[in-house]
Design an enzyme around this catalytic site. Structure first.
Site, PDB file in Angstrom:
ATOM      1  N   GLY A   1      39.431 -57.332  61.875  1.00  0.00           N
ATOM      2  CA  GLY A   1      38.125 -57.291  62.509  1.00  0.00           C
ATOM      3  C   GLY A   1      36.993 -57.582  61.561  1.00  0.00           C
ATOM      4  O   GLY A   1      35.954 -58.139  61.964  1.00  0.00           O
TER       5      GLY A   1
ATOM      6  N   ARG B   1      49.658 -52.163  59.955  1.00  0.00           N
ATOM      7  CA  ARG B   1      49.965 -51.105  58.990  1.00  0.00           C
ATOM      8  C   ARG B   1      50.173 -51.680  57.592  1.00  0.00           C
ATOM      9  O   ARG B   1      49.906 -51.006  56.595  1.00  0.00           O
ATOM     10  CB  ARG B   1      51.217 -50.340  59.425  1.00  0.00           C
ATOM     11  CG  ARG B   1      50.978 -49.343  60.556  1.00  0.00           C
ATOM     12  CD  ARG B   1      52.209 -48.479  60.760  1.00  0.00           C
ATOM     13  NE  ARG B   1      51.937 -47.348  61.638  1.00  0.00           N
ATOM     14  CZ  ARG B   1      52.691 -46.256  61.696  1.00  0.00           C
ATOM     15  NH1 ARG B   1      53.751 -46.147  60.918  1.00  0.00           N
ATOM     16  NH2 ARG B   1      52.389 -45.279  62.517  1.00  0.00           N
TER      17      ARG B   1
ATOM     18  N   LYS C   1      39.910 -46.695  39.714  1.00  0.00           N
ATOM     19  CA  LYS C   1      40.585 -46.490  38.427  1.00  0.00           C
ATOM     20  C   LYS C   1      40.232 -47.607  37.452  1.00  0.00           C
ATOM     21  O   LYS C   1      40.025 -47.361  36.261  1.00  0.00           O
ATOM     22  CB  LYS C   1      42.096 -46.426  38.625  1.00  0.00           C
ATOM     23  CG  LYS C   1      42.869 -46.277  37.310  1.00  0.00           C
ATOM     24  CD  LYS C   1      44.355 -46.086  37.535  1.00  0.00           C
ATOM     25  CE  LYS C   1      45.078 -45.922  36.197  1.00  0.00           C
ATOM     26  NZ  LYS C   1      46.515 -45.642  36.381  1.00  0.00           N
TER      27      LYS C   1
ATOM     28  N   HIS D   1      12.558 -13.130  55.515  1.00  0.00           N
ATOM     29  CA  HIS D   1      13.705 -12.722  54.699  1.00  0.00           C
ATOM     30  C   HIS D   1      14.956 -12.513  55.566  1.00  0.00           C
ATOM     31  O   HIS D   1      15.668 -11.521  55.430  1.00  0.00           O
ATOM     32  CB  HIS D   1      13.375 -11.485  53.883  1.00  0.00           C
ATOM     33  CG  HIS D   1      12.157 -11.632  53.025  1.00  0.00           C
ATOM     34  ND1 HIS D   1      12.068 -12.558  52.004  1.00  0.00           N
ATOM     35  CD2 HIS D   1      10.957 -11.002  53.060  1.00  0.00           C
ATOM     36  CE1 HIS D   1      10.876 -12.484  51.439  1.00  0.00           C
ATOM     37  NE2 HIS D   1      10.182 -11.559  52.061  1.00  0.00           N
TER      38      HIS D   1
ATOM     39  N   ARG E   1      21.605   5.005  59.958  1.00  0.00           N
ATOM     40  CA  ARG E   1      21.177   4.598  61.295  1.00  0.00           C
ATOM     41  C   ARG E   1      19.942   5.389  61.732  1.00  0.00           C
ATOM     42  O   ARG E   1      19.080   4.877  62.457  1.00  0.00           O
ATOM     43  CB  ARG E   1      22.329   4.788  62.276  1.00  0.00           C
ATOM     44  CG  ARG E   1      22.164   4.004  63.563  1.00  0.00           C
ATOM     45  CD  ARG E   1      23.506   3.662  64.154  1.00  0.00           C
ATOM     46  NE  ARG E   1      24.282   2.820  63.259  1.00  0.00           N
ATOM     47  CZ  ARG E   1      24.109   1.504  63.120  1.00  0.00           C
ATOM     48  NH1 ARG E   1      23.197   0.884  63.835  1.00  0.00           N
ATOM     49  NH2 ARG E   1      24.854   0.824  62.269  1.00  0.00           N
TER      50      ARG E   1
ATOM     51  N   ARG F   1      30.870  -4.275  68.130  1.00  0.00           N
ATOM     52  CA  ARG F   1      29.669  -4.122  67.304  1.00  0.00           C
ATOM     53  C   ARG F   1      29.194  -5.479  66.798  1.00  0.00           C
ATOM     54  O   ARG F   1      29.895  -6.486  66.890  1.00  0.00           O
ATOM     55  CB  ARG F   1      29.937  -3.185  66.137  1.00  0.00           C
ATOM     56  CG  ARG F   1      30.822  -3.792  65.062  1.00  0.00           C
ATOM     57  CD  ARG F   1      31.183  -2.794  63.995  1.00  0.00           C
ATOM     58  NE  ARG F   1      31.890  -3.433  62.887  1.00  0.00           N
ATOM     59  CZ  ARG F   1      32.586  -2.788  61.966  1.00  0.00           C
ATOM     60  NH1 ARG F   1      32.697  -1.461  62.018  1.00  0.00           N
ATOM     61  NH2 ARG F   1      33.180  -3.446  60.984  1.00  0.00           N
TER      62      ARG F   1
END
Length: 538
Positions: A49, A77, A151, A299, A461, A533
């Site tokens: 292509g 391939r 390389k 923050h 808490r 929680r």
């Protein structure tokens, strides 16, 4: 055939490009770059292509099969896995034995390789993709050429990014068709990073596939090997403090805080980005098609959050919750910011605003505030959270769990009113984004939710409940409260009731639940359990 040893008239630092092999998946800028190469007399060799695209543009191209004397086969391939390709790339031009060997076998030198790889990860991420398609999109020839050229960077230029085409064309023009060693070295480093990331992506995807047949079903289990391969997106001025170096790395999706488009203002800082991520995460809790949502963050903790019929209404209500802390914060908005909202926001000193967009009127109004950072975002789903600890990394799923009214368990004699229930669900969504221990006081008025006081990051808490009440500017009487984790003793609940809240949402699960429920009944508090929680430790 002549050797490609550098002639005496050319600096030993420069290597002329006389033959280039081009084989790309992404054809962005390909024709223009190839035209620049051809303008320097470079012979173009290409495949499939890529060759067609170049010929369609009127360029003369040699097929790879003409170079190798062997046809492309096995559905493409095998086309570049050939000694005449890799020998042409890998032989060292300054080594007489190498030069003699390639000449004896009729191997022609290749001085530049232009390759980008099959989009493996995009294929693997397609819903319902077949396992066979995942495997077929593993590029073999491309990475092999990339590694060979990288390389042998002393003699060969390897080009793996379309973004480099322009600069390379200019350098070739400046150096009469040659590239410097420094350029070849930078290209080689980038190339090895490309193949490392590519292989890591393959390994990560294949590791997650549950069965090597049929549709590729990917496991949600945490990976056996943690691979973080995101490239550098931006070097930041410094980290949390000026003595710390910092940088931003992006995952290449083009989404999320790491890929925002900055429309104006000073350069984003490390702290800006952390806070922007926090406020964007919060406002995404609310459906933008149903209501506007605004969060003001300092923050990483919200000092105010609200929903509203418009961005202006949501912003004014968010600011109303804590106007003092909002100074110098960052703002997240789940909708496009319009001129009316911009007019109001511009009255306050703000570091940055993140939103899906800004109208022209909003941009015009903000233009006078030249330091204000305006950030346009394309939303991304966070799936994993990674945190470095000494000696390694912690990884967890992102906290994306939500609760509906039907899933809540009312545990007190008095059940929440309809208005209290809406406020509870709002406060629970906000509480998820507050550092533990967290207590959020909120109310539901005029059809929308609004924070009234936020107790963030306290060691107990009870202190979080007291601090949230202390921070309140608006009346606390009749508010509701959300707790990110259970109450270990009744004292936290009693503090909330004393502040004026009438209903509470919490996970439940304490060994003292019965005592806490009894206290709520005694105080006339309506309380619901979520069953899970929302701890947030940073």
């Amino acid at each position: 055939m002549t050797s490609h040893s550098a002639p005496s008239t050319v600096s030993v630092d420069l290597r002329p490009v006389r033959r280039a092999l081009l084989s790309v998946t992404d054809k962005t800028g390909l024709v223009e770059f190839a035209q620049a190469l051809a303008g320097h007399g470079v012979e173009l060799v290409s495949t499939g292509g890529t060759a067609k695209a170049l010929r369609d543009a009127g360029l003369t191209v040699k097929d790879i099969s003409d170079l190798t004397g062997f046809p492309e086969m096995l559905d493409g391939r095998v086309k570049t896995l050939h000694p005449k390709v890799h020998g042409g790339i890998l032989h060292m031009r300054g080594n007489p034995e190498h030069v003699a060997a390639v000449e004896s076998h009729g191997i022609e030198p290749i001085d530049m390789v232009v390759v980008n790889l099959y989009a493996f990860e995009k294929t693997a991420q397609k819903p319902g993709v077949a396992f066979a398609d995942v495997i077929e999109n593993i590029d073999i020839g491309g990475p092999s050429m990339v590694r060979s050229a990288a390389k042998n960077f002393e003699d060969v230029a390897i080009v793996t990014s379309t973004e480099d085409y322009g600069a390379l064309a200019e350098e070739l023009k400046t150096n009469d068709g040659a590239l410097t060693r420094a350029t070849r070295w930078e290209l080689a480093k980038k190339a090895f990073a490309v193949t490392a990331a590519y292989d890591a992506g393959i390994a990560t995807a294949l590791e997650a596939i549950e069965s090597p047949s049929g549709p590729a079903i990917f496991s949600n289990e945490l990976p056996q090997t943690l691979r973080i391969i995101d490239p550098l997106a931006q070097t930041l001025r410094y980290g949390e403090n000026p003595h710390q170096k910092a940088a931003l790395y992006a995952d290449g999706s083009g989404k999320g805080i790491a890929a925002t488009q900055q429309l104006q203002g000073k350069e984003l800082s490390y702290n800006n980005l952390v806070d922007l991520d926090a406020c964007w995460g919060l406002v995404r809790e609310f459906d933008s098609s149903a209501e506007a949502a605004v969060a003001i963050i300092k923050h990483t903790n919200p000092c105010g959050a609200s929903t509203g019929a418009t961005v202006l209404e949501a912003y004014k209500r968010a600011l109303e919750g804590d106007p003092v802390s909002a100074f110098g914060g960052v703002i997240g908005v789940n909708r496009e910011v319009d001129g009316a909202a911009a007019e109001e926001i511009a009255k306050l000193f703000i570091e940055a605003i993140v939103a899906p967009g800004f109208t022209k009127e909003a941009l015009d109004r903000f233009a006078a505030k030249k330091n204000l950072r305006l950030v346009k975002i394309t939303s991304a789903e966070t799936t994993r959270v990674v945190k470095q600890v000494s000696g390694g990394f912690l990884v967890q799923d992102a906290d994306r769990l939500r609760v509906t009214e039907a899933e809540l368990k009312a545990v007190t004699d008095r059940k929440p009113t309809a208005e209290e229930m809406r406020a509870l669900l709002f406060s629970w969504r906000v509480c998820k984004h507050v550092k533990s221990n967290a207590i959020v006081y909120a109310r539901y008025s005029e059809g929308h939710g609004q924070t009234v006081g936020i107790g963030a990051g306290q060691m107990s808490r009870v202190d979080a409940a007291r601090f949230g009440a202390m921070k309140a500017v608006l009346p606390l009487k009749g508010t509701v409260a959300a707790s990110d984790a259970f109450f270990p003793f009744p004292d936290g609940l009693e503090t909330i009731a004393e502040a004026g809240a009438t209903a509470v949402i919490q996970p439940g699960g304490s060994v003292k639940d019965a005592d806490v429920i009894a206290a709520a009944n005694r105080l006339g508090i309506a309380m619901v359990f979520t069953g899970f929680r929302h701890f947030r430790h940073g």
